[in-house]
Write an enzyme that holds these catalytic residues in place. Structure first.
Site, PDB file in Angstrom:
ATOM      1  N   ARG A  92       0.845  -1.183   0.000  1.00 43.54           N
ATOM      2  CA  ARG A  92       0.000   0.000   0.000  1.00 43.54           C
ATOM      3  C   ARG A  92       0.881   1.232   0.000  1.00 43.54           C
ATOM      4  O   ARG A  92       1.924   1.270   0.669  1.00 43.54           O
ATOM      5  CB  ARG A  92      -0.848   0.064   1.287  1.00 43.54           C
ATOM      6  CG  ARG A  92      -1.795  -1.060   1.500  1.00 43.54           C
ATOM      7  CD  ARG A  92      -3.154  -0.813   0.919  1.00 43.54           C
ATOM      8  NE  ARG A  92      -3.728   0.462   1.278  1.00 43.54           N
ATOM      9  CZ  ARG A  92      -4.721   1.035   0.591  1.00 43.54           C
ATOM     10  NH1 ARG A  92      -5.224   0.434  -0.482  1.00 43.54           N
ATOM     11  NH2 ARG A  92      -5.217   2.204   0.952  1.00 43.54           N
ATOM     12  N   ILE A  93       0.454   2.247  -0.723  1.00 48.46           N
ATOM     13  CA  ILE A  93       1.113   3.551  -0.598  1.00 48.46           C
ATOM     14  C   ILE A  93       0.486   4.242   0.604  1.00 48.46           C
ATOM     15  O   ILE A  93      -0.744   4.285   0.729  1.00 48.46           O
ATOM     16  CB  ILE A  93       0.933   4.373  -1.894  1.00 48.46           C
ATOM     17  CG1 ILE A  93       1.693   3.674  -3.027  1.00 48.46           C
ATOM     18  CG2 ILE A  93       1.408   5.802  -1.699  1.00 48.46           C
ATOM     19  CD1 ILE A  93       1.497   4.294  -4.381  1.00 48.46           C
ATOM     20  N   ASN A 108      10.883  -0.392   6.273  1.00 49.73           N
ATOM     21  CA  ASN A 108      10.352  -1.142   5.121  1.00 49.73           C
ATOM     22  C   ASN A 108      11.475  -1.986   4.519  1.00 49.73           C
ATOM     23  O   ASN A 108      12.655  -1.635   4.632  1.00 49.73           O
ATOM     24  CB  ASN A 108       9.839  -0.159   4.062  1.00 49.73           C
ATOM     25  CG  ASN A 108       9.228  -0.871   2.860  1.00 49.73           C
ATOM     26  OD1 ASN A 108       8.528  -1.864   3.001  1.00 49.73           O
ATOM     27  ND2 ASN A 108       9.508  -0.371   1.656  1.00 49.73           N
ATOM     28  N   HIS A 110      12.542  -3.462   0.779  1.00 48.72           N
ATOM     29  CA  HIS A 110      12.196  -3.277  -0.634  1.00 48.72           C
ATOM     30  C   HIS A 110      13.117  -4.152  -1.494  1.00 48.72           C
ATOM     31  O   HIS A 110      14.341  -4.135  -1.309  1.00 48.72           O
ATOM     32  CB  HIS A 110      12.353  -1.808  -1.026  1.00 48.72           C
ATOM     33  CG  HIS A 110      12.025  -1.563  -2.465  1.00 48.72           C
ATOM     34  ND1 HIS A 110      10.721  -1.508  -2.920  1.00 48.72           N
ATOM     35  CD2 HIS A 110      12.819  -1.399  -3.548  1.00 48.72           C
ATOM     36  CE1 HIS A 110      10.737  -1.310  -4.230  1.00 48.72           C
ATOM     37  NE2 HIS A 110      11.996  -1.240  -4.641  1.00 48.72           N
ATOM     38  N   GLU A 144       8.840  10.117   0.796  1.00 44.39           N
ATOM     39  CA  GLU A 144       9.102   9.698  -0.585  1.00 44.39           C
ATOM     40  C   GLU A 144       9.000   8.174  -0.700  1.00 44.39           C
ATOM     41  O   GLU A 144       9.636   7.446   0.065  1.00 44.39           O
ATOM     42  CB  GLU A 144      10.507  10.137  -1.002  1.00 44.39           C
ATOM     43  CG  GLU A 144      10.752   9.998  -2.485  1.00 44.39           C
ATOM     44  CD  GLU A 144      12.243  10.034  -2.820  1.00 44.39           C
ATOM     45  OE1 GLU A 144      12.603   9.516  -3.886  1.00 44.39           O
ATOM     46  OE2 GLU A 144      13.023  10.557  -2.001  1.00 44.39           O
ATOM     47  N   GLU A 175      16.677 -11.621   2.168  1.00 45.88           N
ATOM     48  CA  GLU A 175      15.816 -10.770   2.996  1.00 45.88           C
ATOM     49  C   GLU A 175      15.580 -11.395   4.365  1.00 45.88           C
ATOM     50  O   GLU A 175      15.432 -10.692   5.363  1.00 45.88           O
ATOM     51  CB  GLU A 175      14.470 -10.545   2.298  1.00 45.88           C
ATOM     52  CG  GLU A 175      14.591  -9.654   1.078  1.00 45.88           C
ATOM     53  CD  GLU A 175      13.244  -9.282   0.484  1.00 45.88           C
ATOM     54  OE1 GLU A 175      12.312 -10.120   0.531  1.00 45.88           O
ATOM     55  OE2 GLU A 175      13.129  -8.151  -0.025  1.00 45.88           O
TER      56      GLU A 175
HETATM   57  C1  GRF Z   1       9.462  -9.059  -0.227  1.00 49.27           C
HETATM   58  O1  GRF Z   1      10.236  -9.442  -1.302  1.00 49.27           O
HETATM   59  C2  GRF Z   1       9.681  -7.616   0.136  1.00 49.27           C
HETATM   60  O2  GRF Z   1      10.920  -7.114  -0.264  1.00 49.27           O
HETATM   61  C3  GRF Z   1       8.609  -6.894  -0.637  1.00 49.27           C
HETATM   62  O3  GRF Z   1       7.517  -7.768  -0.664  1.00 49.27           O
HETATM   63  C4  GRF Z   1       7.973  -9.106  -0.535  1.00 49.27           C
HETATM   64  C5  GRF Z   1       7.176  -9.714   0.576  1.00 49.27           C
HETATM   65  O4  GRF Z   1       7.309 -11.114   0.619  1.00 49.27           O
HETATM   66  N1  GRF Z   1       8.340  -5.619  -0.026  1.00 49.27           N
HETATM   67  P1  GRF Z   1       6.728 -11.934   1.847  1.00 49.27           P
HETATM   68  O5  GRF Z   1       5.237 -11.638   1.941  1.00 49.27           O
HETATM   69  O6  GRF Z   1       7.450 -11.516   3.077  1.00 49.27           O
HETATM   70  O7  GRF Z   1       6.956 -13.364   1.499  1.00 49.27           O
END
Ligand code: GRF
Length: 226
Positions: A92-93, A108, A110, A144, A175
């Site tokens: 969501r924005i 966040n 990304h 931003e 991640e």
């Molecule tokens: C991740 O790749 C994150 O970078 C992006 O959305 C994806 C979320 O994946 N913002 P999950 O729902 O945590 O599996």
């Protein structure tokens, strides 16, 4: 004092799962007090419930506009009195009012090496541009979109034959180390937004963010120590 963490999701919640798992090793440090999701039936809701974390669904389709939705979201979030809010695939924005309300408390993740490839379809865009590397970034959220001060980035090479799906899988693997690391820094009071700059242990983080590979020792499940 234990840090109260709230996680916002929209989808499968693999990042949420990584955060849950990494907190198991250090339960007194912080706890996820709630998960809020904007999409009914998202798999991440089940992950929260399996971990006995209260999960709330707030469907954006039930609200006439972004402002009204974000107002309801803020009320829901504030009810849990979080010290830290993690956007983990929350698609969501956010309104200016929301972002300002949680300034300094909102992170966040990304899926790109920010500041490159803000917005959607990052894996395809990396392939289209013929780039040799890709990755993911954790950053503070400011007004931003995908533009707040960078905290830490993970890199992966782009390999011959890569597809958006194969890149997404390798990025997500990274991640699942990257976000817990940043979360633990915050929870330990080491990571803060000071005068619009991300700071770790009192030092300003360079504009390109820190490198995940420099913190391999912090990545062991029982570690995250300074
Ligand atoms: C991740 O790749 C994150 O970078 C992006 O959305 C994806 C979320 O994946 N913002 P999950 O729902 O945590 O599996």
């Amino acid at each position: 004092m234990s840090c109260r963490i709230l996680v916002l999701i929209s989808g499968s919640g693999t990042n949420l799962q990584a955060l849950i798992d990494s907190l198991r090793a250090r339960p007194t440090e912080g706890q996820i007090v709630a998960v809020v999701c904007n999409r009914p039936g998202a798999l991440g809701i089940e992950r929260a419930r399996n971990a006995n974390i209260p999960a709330v669904t707030l469907d954006h389709k039930d609200y006439p506009d972004r402002e009204t939705y974000d107002q309801a979201l803020m009320e829901q979030i504030d009810h849990f009195e979080p010290d830290l809010i993690l956007l983990a695939g929350f698609m969501r924005i956010l309104t200016e009012k929301f972002v300002s309300h949680y300034r300094g408390l909102l992170l966040n993740i990304h899926p790109s090496l920010l500041p490159k490839h803000k917005g959607l379809h990052t894996h395809q865009r990396v392939l289209d541009a013929g780039e040799g590397e890709h990755g993911s970034t954790v950053h503070f959220v400011t007004l931003e979109l995908d533009g707040g001060p960078l905290i830490v980035r993970a890199r992966i090479p782009v390999l011959a034959g890569d597809t958006p799906a194969s890149l997404a899988a390798r990025v997500q693997e990274q991640e699942h180390h990257l976000y817990p690391l940043a979360m633990h820094w915050f929870v330990q009071g080491r990571l803060r937004l000071i005068d619009d700059q991300a700071c770790l242990d009192g030092s300003v983080i360079p504009p390109e963010g820190l490198k995940l590979e420099d913190f391999n020792n912090d990545l062991r499940e029982d570690s995250y120590a300074s």
